[in-house]
Design a protein around this motif. Structure first.
Motif, short mmCIF file in Angstrom:
data_model
loop_
_atom_site.label_atom_id
_atom_site.label_comp_id
_atom_site.label_asym_id
_atom_site.label_seq_id
_atom_site.Cartn_x
_atom_site.Cartn_y
_atom_site.Cartn_z
N TYR A 129 0.84 -1.21 0.00
CA TYR A 129 0.00 0.00 0.00
C TYR A 129 0.87 1.25 0.00
O TYR A 129 0.58 2.23 -0.70
CB TYR A 129 -0.91 -0.01 1.22
CG TYR A 129 -1.93 1.11 1.23
CD1 TYR A 129 -3.08 1.03 0.45
CD2 TYR A 129 -1.74 2.23 2.02
CE1 TYR A 129 -4.00 2.05 0.45
CE2 TYR A 129 -2.66 3.26 2.03
CZ TYR A 129 -3.79 3.17 1.24
OH TYR A 129 -4.71 4.18 1.25
N HIS A 140 -1.25 4.71 -11.89
CA HIS A 140 -2.60 4.41 -11.43
C HIS A 140 -3.63 4.60 -12.54
O HIS A 140 -4.62 3.87 -12.60
CB HIS A 140 -2.95 5.28 -10.23
CG HIS A 140 -2.16 4.93 -9.01
ND1 HIS A 140 -2.41 3.80 -8.27
CD2 HIS A 140 -1.11 5.56 -8.41
CE1 HIS A 140 -1.55 3.74 -7.26
NE2 HIS A 140 -0.76 4.80 -7.32
N LYS A 141 -3.40 5.56 -13.42
CA LYS A 141 -4.34 5.77 -14.52
C LYS A 141 -4.23 4.69 -15.59
O LYS A 141 -5.16 4.48 -16.36
CB LYS A 141 -4.10 7.14 -15.15
CG LYS A 141 -4.52 8.30 -14.25
CD LYS A 141 -4.25 9.64 -14.92
CE LYS A 141 -4.72 10.79 -14.04
NZ LYS A 141 -4.46 12.12 -14.66
N ARG A 143 -3.72 1.48 -14.87
CA ARG A 143 -4.09 0.19 -14.30
C ARG A 143 -5.53 0.22 -13.82
O ARG A 143 -5.96 1.19 -13.22
CB ARG A 143 -3.19 -0.16 -13.10
CG ARG A 143 -1.73 -0.38 -13.45
CD ARG A 143 -1.53 -1.67 -14.22
NE ARG A 143 -0.13 -1.98 -14.40
CZ ARG A 143 0.65 -1.43 -15.31
NH1 ARG A 143 0.17 -0.50 -16.12
NH2 ARG A 143 1.91 -1.77 -15.43
N GLN A 145 -8.50 -0.22 -11.32
CA GLN A 145 -8.50 -0.21 -9.86
C GLN A 145 -8.73 -1.61 -9.30
O GLN A 145 -8.20 -1.96 -8.24
CB GLN A 145 -9.59 0.74 -9.36
CG GLN A 145 -9.28 2.20 -9.62
CD GLN A 145 -10.34 3.11 -9.02
OE1 GLN A 145 -11.28 2.67 -8.38
NE2 GLN A 145 -10.19 4.40 -9.26
N VAL A 148 -5.48 -3.45 -8.78
CA VAL A 148 -4.76 -2.99 -7.58
C VAL A 148 -5.41 -3.58 -6.33
O VAL A 148 -4.71 -4.06 -5.42
CB VAL A 148 -4.77 -1.45 -7.53
CG1 VAL A 148 -4.18 -0.97 -6.21
CG2 VAL A 148 -3.98 -0.87 -8.70
N ILE A 149 -6.74 -3.55 -6.27
CA ILE A 149 -7.45 -4.09 -5.12
C ILE A 149 -7.15 -5.57 -4.95
O ILE A 149 -6.92 -6.06 -3.83
CB ILE A 149 -8.96 -3.84 -5.27
CG1 ILE A 149 -9.26 -2.34 -5.22
CG2 ILE A 149 -9.75 -4.59 -4.19
CD1 ILE A 149 -10.69 -1.99 -5.58
N SER A 228 -12.04 -5.83 -11.58
CA SER A 228 -12.05 -4.53 -12.25
C SER A 228 -13.40 -4.26 -12.92
O SER A 228 -13.90 -3.13 -12.88
CB SER A 228 -10.93 -4.46 -13.29
OG SER A 228 -9.66 -4.59 -12.69
N GLN A 231 -15.82 -3.29 -10.21
CA GLN A 231 -15.53 -1.95 -9.69
C GLN A 231 -15.97 -0.88 -10.67
O GLN A 231 -16.61 0.12 -10.28
CB GLN A 231 -14.02 -1.85 -9.39
CG GLN A 231 -13.59 -0.55 -8.73
CD GLN A 231 -13.33 0.55 -9.73
OE1 GLN A 231 -12.88 0.28 -10.85
NE2 GLN A 231 -13.60 1.79 -9.34
N ARG A 232 -15.65 -1.06 -11.95
CA ARG A 232 -16.02 -0.06 -12.94
C ARG A 232 -17.54 0.04 -13.07
O ARG A 232 -18.10 1.14 -13.19
CB ARG A 232 -15.42 -0.44 -14.29
CG ARG A 232 -13.91 -0.22 -14.38
CD ARG A 232 -13.37 -0.83 -15.66
NE ARG A 232 -11.94 -0.62 -15.81
CZ ARG A 232 -11.19 -1.24 -16.70
NH1 ARG A 232 -11.75 -2.14 -17.52
NH2 ARG A 232 -9.89 -1.01 -16.79
#
Length: 627
Positions: A129, A140-141, A143, A145, A148-149, A228, A231-232
């Protein structure tokens, strides 16, 4: 040799060992607990080995004519009375005590193991983290989210798996040595027959180790993509419902879900085939021991009556030890398949940990006390890709206390320029300076303490309104929070809420309007002690009344803070000390509102669209354009 078989290239041996050592380093602080765990496992294994002996002693030394006694027989019989009935009862009690002792040791083993696992998991997640926080926005943009989670929540468990497999392998090695010593003392030929399954086991594990690793990595990647998609979809649920795209999004979800399940099926098929083949090898080995051992007992006890030959009790020991023998044998030969799931997760974690942050403190970075300073952009050029420059040779000097604005059509680099100020990115060419010193000479945290940023899309946290406003200054008093809200034009609507400043904001600020979120975001920036207040389209979601409130507030801050605006609304920037007009990544015009109108260029054309001008180009009525 069993950990790194000959099928692995020598160079890969080093890579494997480095990965194991690196993964184990996260448990280094718990080494006393690891030693205690190994001791508990050793005691539990020893008790397990002894549990087979009371029955063998009963058959060989009590129910039958006493045979030659070894030290194990003498140990048990020495604890028992001399009469047969007492010995039988005593052996039953010994078996019961051994069972209770093994259960207690197993419980303690689980407690200590969980302690080690959870501590290591916490360290891995904290490191990951912290690394994710240090990586620049470009990472980050680029990948999802969800990926990452998944790495933080699931892949980190791979470190536990590696530790557990390595401990199991170590314990299996020691257990196998002890059991082989015991079995060899009873019958060398039968022990060798039991070990005859080792070569086919090793071959199966080498072959399936490679396959299971590939399938494990594929499953983790599919799971990350699946996360992902969810999430999206949840993040854009309003857009989906507004345009009636539920069916399409469900189709995308179902397709990704099927892909994930298909990947797990491929892994499961390999695991099932592996288990069938391993079970077959064990079955053949068991049959060999049963047949050959039965023959040896029959030969030694019923035909030749050989003194010291293999007894029925010995055969029972062999039979009882088969599972305990093959378990360690399987752990050793199956090291690669067992560890692959953990390795796959650890590799995905290390992929992030090994990334180099593009914006970091220089080795000799200097501290930068917070105070008003001269800001200079010195021939700055920047692009997100090597062949796509967004900013081209931008030079600007902003004195302390000035209020300046960058205006121009969408996509000319205005927001990108603002992202360079807090060092989210560094210029490709040129430099950004404070009081004549390049920002890269200072600590990143100190540079960012100079900048209070209001993003074009306000970010709301799922906490109270007061805590949202005070996010940049957690020590702020309620009086300071109220004053900032008043200056941002947010106090009126906040006071009308049932819980006022204690109102909890929903995830993403869904219980607030866009304009309310914008005003809270402005209040958050005004509350900080940062000398630079940087606002990206601060009035884009506001009505004319609240726009005038924000404009008046910013005007009152002139001389106290350096205000830097990006805005499409010229009514917001008319009172600025300097206005920089951008086009195609360059500054094409600069000056005050009046000076730029007189130029008759790009700014004048924008003004004619947004403001009522007379025939001489003078603004007569300020009228923000309504989208």
């Amino acid at each position: 040799m069993l950990l790194l078989p000959s099928s692995i290239a020598p160079g890969q041996w080093v890579v494997c060992m480095r990965l194991y050592v690196r993964a184990l380093s996260y448990f280094k602080a718990d080494w006393p607990a690891v030693i205690a765990l190994l001791a508990l496992i050793g005691l539990s294994t020893a008790v397990g080995l002894l549990m087979a002996w009371p029955m063998a002693i009963l058959i060989d030394s009590i129910l039958a004519a006493p045979a030659a006694q070894d030290w194990v027989h003498r140990l048990f019989l020495g604890l028992l009375p001399s009469n047969h009935v007492g010995q039988i009862i005593g052996l039953g009690v010994c078996g019961l005590v051994l069972k209770f002792l093994q259960d207690i040791l197993s419980m303690l083993q689980t407690i200590v193991s969980n302690h080690i696992n959870y501590n290591g998991l916490m360290r891995v997640r904290c490191d990951l983290y912290r690394k994710l926080q240090s990586l620049n926005l470009a990472y980050h943009k680029s990948r999802p989210q969800g990926d990452v989670i998944y790495r933080v929540s699931s892949d980190t468990f791979g470190f536990q798996a590696i530790l557990q497999v390595l401990i199991a392998t170590l314990v299996a090695s020691l257990t196998l040595i002890v059991m082989m010593s015991v079995l060899m003392s009873r019958s060398v030929p039968l022990t060798l027959a039991a070990l005859s399954i080792a070569p086919p086991l090793a071959l199966l594990n080498v072959v399936f180790g490679r396959r299971l690793k590939e399938r494990s990595i594929e499953c983790k990647e599919q799971d990350a993509h699946f996360t992902s998609v969810i999430q999206r979809s949840m993040a854009t649920i309003g857009l989906i419902q507004a345009f009636g795209r539920e069916h399409d999004e469900f189709g995308r979800f179902e397709q990704r879900s099927r892909g994930t399940i298909a990947a797990w099926w491929r892994l499961n098929r390999q695991q099932m085939l592996y288990n069938i083949l391993i079970g077959s090898v064990f079955g053949i080995g068991g049959a060999v021991v049963f047949v050959y051992g039965g023959y040896l007992v029959y030969r030694d006890q019923f035909i030749n009556h050989t003194a010291g030959g293999l007894t029925v009790g010995d055969l029972m020991i062999f039979t009882a030890y088969l599972g305990m023998l093959w378990g360690p044998l399987c752990s050793l030969t199956g090291f690669l398949p067992n560890v692959q799931g953990g390795v796959a997760g650890a590799q995905r974690v290390f992929e992030v940990l090994d990334r180099t942050a593009t914006v970091t403190d220089a080795p000799n970075a200097k501290p930068l006390p917070v105070r008003s300073r001269v800001l200079e952009l010195d021939h700055v050029s920047f692009g997100y890709g090597a062949d796509t420059p967004v900013l081209k040779d931008v030079s600007v000097t902003i004195a302390p206390g000035q209020m300046v604005a960058f205006v121009g059509p969408s996509g000319v680099g205005k927001s990108t320029l603002l992202s360079l100020l807090p060092r989210f990115y560094d210029p490709d060419i040129g430099a950004i300076r404070l009081d004549g010193h390049d920002l890269r000479q200072f600590r990143v945290a100190d540079v960012r303490r100079h900048v209070a940023l209001v993003l074009q899309e306000p970010v709301m946290l799922p906490t109270t309104i007061a805590e949202n406003i005070a996010y940049g200054l957690p020590t702020a008093s309620m009086a300071q929070i109220r004053k900032a809200a008043q200056m941002a034009g947010a106090a009126q609507f906040i006071e009308q809420l049932p819980d006022k400043y204690s109102t909890v904001v929903d995830e993403g600020g869904q219980n607030l309007s866009g304009g309310q979120r914008q005003r809270i975001s402005v209040a958050r920036a005004l509350l900080t002690e940062a000398p630079f207040v940087v606002l990206d389209e601060p009035t884009s979601a506001l009505d004319p009344h609240h726009e005038s409130v924000i404009t008046q507030t910013l005007g009152e801050l002139k001389g106290q803070r350096t205000i830097i605006l990006v805005s499409h609304r010229l009514s917001t920037v008319m009172e600025c000390d300097q206005i920089f007009v951008m086009d195609c990544g360059r500054i094409v015009e600069r000056g005050t509102h009046a000076e730029l109108l007189e130029l008759g260029g790009v700014y004048h054309a924008m003004a004619r669209q947004q403001l009522r001008l007379d025939d001489q180009g003078r603004d007569t009525v300020m009228l923000p354009k309504v989208a």
